[in-house]
Design a protein around this motif. Structure first.
Motif, PDB file in Angstrom:
ATOM      1  N   THR A 482      41.964  42.923  48.657  1.00 47.14           N
ATOM      2  CA  THR A 482      41.954  42.116  47.443  1.00 47.14           C
ATOM      3  C   THR A 482      40.701  42.342  46.595  1.00 47.14           C
ATOM      4  OG1 THR A 482      41.947  39.866  46.569  1.00 47.14           O
ATOM      5  CG2 THR A 482      40.962  40.165  48.734  1.00 47.14           C
ATOM      6  N   ALA A 483      40.895  42.214  45.268  1.00 41.11           N
ATOM      7  CA  ALA A 483      39.760  42.325  44.349  1.00 41.11           C
ATOM      8  C   ALA A 483      38.977  41.021  44.290  1.00 41.11           C
ATOM      9  CB  ALA A 483      40.256  42.669  42.951  1.00 41.11           C
ATOM     10  N   ASP A 484      39.598  39.936  44.758  1.00 40.28           N
ATOM     11  CA  ASP A 484      38.941  38.630  44.675  1.00 40.28           C
ATOM     12  C   ASP A 484      37.645  38.640  45.464  1.00 40.28           C
ATOM     13  OD1 ASP A 484      41.126  37.858  43.269  1.00 40.28           O
ATOM     14  OD2 ASP A 484      42.093  36.785  44.931  1.00 40.28           O
ATOM     15  N   GLU A 485      36.579  38.246  44.803  1.00 39.37           N
ATOM     16  CA  GLU A 485      35.289  38.244  45.491  1.00 39.37           C
ATOM     17  C   GLU A 485      35.086  36.934  46.225  1.00 39.37           C
ATOM     18  OE1 GLU A 485      32.171  39.399  42.827  1.00 39.37           O
ATOM     19  OE2 GLU A 485      33.259  41.237  42.281  1.00 39.37           O
ATOM     20  N   ALA A 486      34.835  37.044  47.529  1.00 40.08           N
ATOM     21  CA  ALA A 486      34.536  35.851  48.329  1.00 40.08           C
ATOM     22  C   ALA A 486      33.285  36.141  49.140  1.00 40.08           C
ATOM     23  CB  ALA A 486      35.710  35.536  49.256  1.00 40.08           C
ATOM     24  N   THR A 494      35.255  39.220  50.810  1.00 47.00           N
ATOM     25  CA  THR A 494      36.246  40.110  50.211  1.00 47.00           C
ATOM     26  C   THR A 494      35.741  40.574  48.853  1.00 47.00           C
ATOM     27  OG1 THR A 494      37.424  38.295  49.138  1.00 47.00           O
ATOM     28  CG2 THR A 494      38.227  38.983  51.312  1.00 47.00           C
ATOM     29  N   GLY A 495      36.435  41.591  48.328  1.00 47.47           N
ATOM     30  CA  GLY A 495      36.080  42.161  47.023  1.00 47.47           C
ATOM     31  C   GLY A 495      35.946  43.667  47.175  1.00 47.47           C
TER      32      GLY A 495
END
Ligand SMILES: Nc1nc2c(c(=O)[nH]1)N[C@H]1C(S)=C(S)[C@@H](COP(=O)(O)O)O[C@H]1N2
Ligand SMILES: [Mo]
Length: 504
Positions: A482-486, A494-495
């Motif tokens: 996922t592109a979502d940054e966490a 993530t990212g």
């Protein structure tokens, strides 16, 4: 007694000297009671176990794997400040000074007594240290009381300084001797069994022939290290036992030789830390030798509802893994070998857990002492009450290792390379894009199994100027990163790893 004529600053100096005597004597005593009982270590351990999540996250992100050194230096500075204050107070009322030292002594004693690996001797370093520190303070102040003119005062400063320096030397010598009382001789003497089921050979081309790229296997000395131990536990294999208990039909206890005598497997497995930031290096790969956890658990016989296996270390640290994951056929193991060598002490000697596909904090117990079958609803392992998720499968991630972020490669054919991982699912695709353009498929290196990271490379026809490079991976289950940054907290970052280079 009234020391009203002694200036506070001289009291502060006496306080510092007394603290040095206390710690120096404590380190000497710890030669006999063990490194885990030295006051700086026990108090530091308590601090590590009790800091709020925000502080821990700050420490790891600021100091990385040097967080322990930072803690020890910080503690020493704080102690010095308190010692000076206590000494200054003692010039007004000696009972205040002695009381202050007593408080620190009690803190050390209580900390030592409450450590999971406390022995009967654990209290002595703090106790005897405090007594020696109190005596040093009284004697120094008494000498000063007698002093009246400037010359005597200079002598007092010299004496206090001398006591401080002497105590520091004694403490360092003590620490040096304790550090050498480790289990490295027992480790060197160990002969590892030949694996009944050897690791599949690393396929040719698993590592890339690209300068700056990561090797497929991480040498033991370079393997990342994360744990809560200020002083690495020294566990003697001759007396080590593993207790398997809790909700099982057949509780059992194994010695090290009994474990070694069981059928062994050897596997390449990539271990990663939940605290790893996108692009970070808290991930490494090794050839682990050990015993399949599934076989042991089947023998113990988990009862209905025992959905969690708690791995408990000698230092009280715990992990909680789903029983189902440990028994689903993957190569989850109790490891004692790492890249053909006995497990290094800092990586859990003599025995640790290794589970492909789970982050270390929920599975990879080092210095393992017990496996307890329980349920997730009945028990939360070490990091869970501290705000991290109870269950944490590894997220699909990828990293660019070359070119480096901020570097200036020459224009033309630039090899972009890195690693991608989704342990136990495996990596099926890695893509790179330049300046948010179309995704380009990278070439994947060979892997021995789905339980390791996968190296990748892509040749970039680079033009002059500033460019951005990004990478994303897709696992064998078909899920694309996922592109979502966490942030890492609570169950893994993530990212897309994004770097900037300036091509010339
Ligand atoms: N006894 C003990 N085991 C532990 C830990 C710990 O703090 N204490 N940390 C865990 C975490 S968070 C990780 S990521 C892995 C790291 O293992 P390594 O240091 O061998 O890389 O160990 C796990 N096992
Ligand atoms: Mo971790």
């Amino acid at each position: 007694m009234n020391n009203a004529r002694i200036p506070r600053r001289f009291g502060a100096v006496a306080g510092l000297a007394a603290a040095a005597v206390a710690l120096g004597v404590a380190e000497l005593v710890a030669i006999f009671s063990g490194p885990q009982s030295a006051p700086l270590v026990v108090v530091g351990d308590v601090v590590v176990d009790s800091v709020p999540k925000s502080v821990k996250n700050f420490a790891v992100s600021t100091f990385g794997t040097h967080d322990k050194t930072a803690l020890l230096i910080g503690t020493t500075i704080l102690l010095a400040a308190f010692a000076a204050l206590i000494g200054a107070l003692a010039t007004r009322d000696q009972r205040l000074g002695l009381g202050g030292i007593g408080v620190f002594g009690i803190i050390g004693i209580v900390a030592a007594a409450t450590r999971p690996n406390a022995g009967p001797g654990s209290l002595f370093p703090s106790l005897l240290g405090a007594v020696a520190g109190g005596a040093a303070m009284v004697l120094l102040l008494r000498r000063h009381e007698a002093a009246s003119d400037g010359g005597d005062r200079r002598r007092f400063l010299m004496e206090s300084g001398g006591v401080l320096a002497g105590a520091a030397v004694v403490g360092l010598v003590g620490r040096h001797i304790t550090d050498r009382q480790n289990v490295s001789a027992a480790r060197s003497a160990l002969t590892l069994p030949t694996p009944a089921s050897p690791a599949p050979p690393v396929p040719a081309g698993a590592s890339l022939n690209v300068p700056g790229s990561t090797g497929f296997v991480t040498p033991n000395n370079d393997f990342y290290r994360i744990d809560t131990s200020l002083s690495v536990p020294q566990v003697d294999p001759a007396t080590w036992t593993l207790r398997i208990h809790g909700r099982v039909r057949n509780p059992m206890t194994l010695t090290f030789n009994q474990l070694l005598a069981r059928p062994t497997i050897e596997r390449y497995i990539t271990l990663s830390c939940v605290s790893n930031e996108v692009g970070g290096n808290l991930i490494s790969t090794s050839r682990f030798l050990g015993v399949r956890l599934k076989d042991l658990l089947e023998e113990a016989g988990p009862m209905d509802g025992a959905d969690q296996v708690v791995g408990r270390a000698v230092d009280g640290f715990t992990t909680g893994s789903p029983t189902e994951v440990l028994m689903d056929g993957r190569d989850a193991m109790l490891a004692f070998g790492m890249n053909g060598k006995p497990l290094p002490i800092e990586h859990g000697f003599p025995v640790r857990m290794v589970v492909p596909g789970l982050y270390g904090y929920v599975s990879a117990t080092k210095w393992l002492a017990e496996l307890e079958l329980t349920s997730f609803s009945d028990f939360s392992a070490y990091w869970v009450p501290r705000g991290w998720s109870q269950q944490a499968p590894i997220k699909t991630e990828s990293r660019i290792d070359t070119p480096r972020d901020g570097s200036s490669p020459r224009r033309g054919q630039v090899t972009v390379a890195g690693v991608a991982w989704a342990q136990h699912r495996g990596i099926s695709k890695v893509e790179v894009r330049v300046d948010q353009g179309p995704w380009q498929q990278a070439t994947l290196a060979a892997v021995p199994s789905v339980d390791t990271w996968r190296l990748w490379s892509w040749t970039w026809p680079a033009t002059s100027g500033d460019h951005q490079l990004q990478v994303r991976a897709t696992d064998n289950a078909g899920a694309t990163q996922t592109a979502d940054e966490a942030p890492p907290d609570p169950d893994g970052a993530t990212g897309w790893h994004t770097i900037n280079v300036s091509v010339n």
